[in-house]
Design a protein around this motif. Structure first.
Motif, short mmCIF file in Angstrom:
data_model
loop_
_atom_site.label_atom_id
_atom_site.label_comp_id
_atom_site.label_asym_id
_atom_site.label_seq_id
_atom_site.Cartn_x
_atom_site.Cartn_y
_atom_site.Cartn_z
N LEU A 15 0.86 -1.19 0.00
CA LEU A 15 0.00 0.00 0.00
C LEU A 15 0.89 1.24 0.00
O LEU A 15 1.95 1.24 0.64
N ARG A 16 0.48 2.28 -0.71
CA ARG A 16 1.32 3.49 -0.82
C ARG A 16 1.60 4.09 0.55
O ARG A 16 0.72 4.12 1.41
N SER A 17 2.81 4.61 0.72
CA SER A 17 3.22 5.15 2.02
C SER A 17 2.35 6.32 2.45
O SER A 17 2.09 6.51 3.64
N ASP A 18 1.86 7.11 1.49
CA ASP A 18 1.02 8.26 1.86
C ASP A 18 -0.36 7.81 2.37
O ASP A 18 -1.03 8.56 3.08
N GLU A 19 -0.75 6.57 2.04
CA GLU A 19 -2.01 6.02 2.57
C GLU A 19 -1.81 5.47 3.98
O GLU A 19 -2.73 5.49 4.80
N ILE A 20 -0.60 4.96 4.23
CA ILE A 20 -0.31 4.36 5.54
C ILE A 20 0.07 5.42 6.58
O ILE A 20 -0.24 5.28 7.77
N ALA A 21 0.73 6.48 6.12
CA ALA A 21 1.28 7.51 7.03
C ALA A 21 0.30 8.03 8.09
O ALA A 21 0.67 8.11 9.27
N PRO A 22 -0.95 8.37 7.73
CA PRO A 22 -1.86 8.88 8.77
C PRO A 22 -2.11 7.88 9.91
O PRO A 22 -2.26 8.28 11.07
N PHE A 23 -2.10 6.59 9.55
CA PHE A 23 -2.34 5.56 10.57
C PHE A 23 -1.09 5.36 11.44
O PHE A 23 -1.19 5.07 12.62
N GLU A 24 0.09 5.53 10.82
CA GLU A 24 1.35 5.44 11.58
C GLU A 24 1.44 6.60 12.58
O GLU A 24 1.88 6.41 13.71
N GLU A 25 1.00 7.78 12.13
CA GLU A 25 0.98 8.94 13.03
C GLU A 25 0.01 8.72 14.19
O GLU A 25 0.30 9.07 15.33
N LEU A 26 -1.14 8.14 13.85
CA LEU A 26 -2.14 7.83 14.88
C LEU A 26 -1.56 6.85 15.90
O LEU A 26 -1.72 7.04 17.11
N LEU A 27 -0.84 5.82 15.42
CA LEU A 27 -0.23 4.82 16.30
C LEU A 27 0.80 5.47 17.22
O LEU A 27 0.83 5.19 18.42
N LYS A 28 1.63 6.34 16.64
CA LYS A 28 2.64 7.04 17.46
C LYS A 28 1.97 7.83 18.56
O LYS A 28 2.42 7.84 19.71
N GLY A 29 0.88 8.49 18.20
CA GLY A 29 0.15 9.30 19.18
C GLY A 29 -0.44 8.46 20.29
O GLY A 29 -0.34 8.80 21.46
N VAL A 30 -1.03 7.33 19.90
CA VAL A 30 -1.65 6.43 20.88
C VAL A 30 -0.59 5.84 21.81
O VAL A 30 -0.76 5.79 23.02
N GLU A 31 0.53 5.40 21.19
CA GLU A 31 1.62 4.83 22.00
C GLU A 31 2.20 5.87 22.93
O GLU A 31 2.51 5.60 24.10
#
Length: 225
Positions: A118-134
């Motif tokens: 999956l394109r990195s720009d599609e994954i990035a928002p979810f990675e940011e969300l994960l960082k925030g949650v962690e």
């Protein structure tokens, strides 16, 4: 036939003018309809493959097979579908994980999305969300630990601010601020006692003990004074 629908239409017109048999004309007209449908289906297939839209691709492939579009074009579209279907499932998994607010599900969904390309720009928002949650989880854990070691006022203040910045649970922050409010005067009393002991002044010591009693310092903390 390799003739286009347009060419066939022109041929039918000529045949009609020359008095061709009715049955032959009906066959030709039927063939023209099939060619038109095939041409339309082939265009839909091409567009769906270009858009890489899973839902449209499935419909277009079914229609192409029904209208007997060239096999190589169908195979090409199937190849695109084979690439895009896992990506679509990964997108759905990411959204479901986000909606569930489950950290482990989100981690798993991000790993799956990366695996299927999956394109990195599609994954990035979810990675940011994960960082925030962690970050939020770590901040809340640190705050709880600081509340346990409440005598360390500086650490408690720092933990409260960090948790606030990370968007920690409002109820937890309220509890922590309550602990801080209770502990601040006790901290001041401890400092006052230490200073009085250092100065070896009886009056200062009496005053410090009075303050310590007022804020509820335990006997274990005042006996040495």
């Amino acid at each position: 036939s390799n003739a286009s629908a347009g060419e066939l239409k022109a041929a039918i017109k000529v045949a009609q003018e020359r008095g061709a048999e009715e049955a032959d004309l009906r066959d030709a007209e039927q063939l023209m309809k099939e060619l038109k449908a095939r041409s339309k289906a082939a265009e839909k297939l091409r567009q769906a493959a270009a858009d890489r839209d899973v839902s449209q691709l499935k419909k277009a492939i079914a229609e192409a097979e029904e209208t007997k579009v060239a096999e190589d074009k169908i195979l090409e579209a199937r190849g695109v579908l084979a690439e895009e279907e896992p990506k679509q499932k990964a997108r759905e998994k990411l959204k479901a994980a986000k909606d569930s607010a489950d950290v482990e599900k989100l981690k798993s969904a991000i790993a799956k999305a990366n695996k299927v390309g999956l394109r990195s720009d599609e994954i990035a928002p979810f990675e940011e969300l994960l960082k925030g949650v962690e970050s939020k989880e770590k901040a809340e854990a640190s705050l709880k630990a600081a509340m346990e070691q409440k005598e360390d006022i500086a650490s408690l203040r720092f933990a409260i601010q960090s948790a606030k910045d990370a968007g920690a649970d409002a109820k937890l922050l309220k509890q922590a601020n309550k602990v801080l409010k209770e502990e601040e005067p006790r901290h001041e009393a401890r400092v006052c006692l230490a200073d009085a002991c250092q100065a070896a002044s009886l009056d200062a010591l009496r005053e410090a003990l009075k303050v310590a009693g007022a804020v509820g310092l335990g006997a274990s903390e005042t006996k040495e004074a």
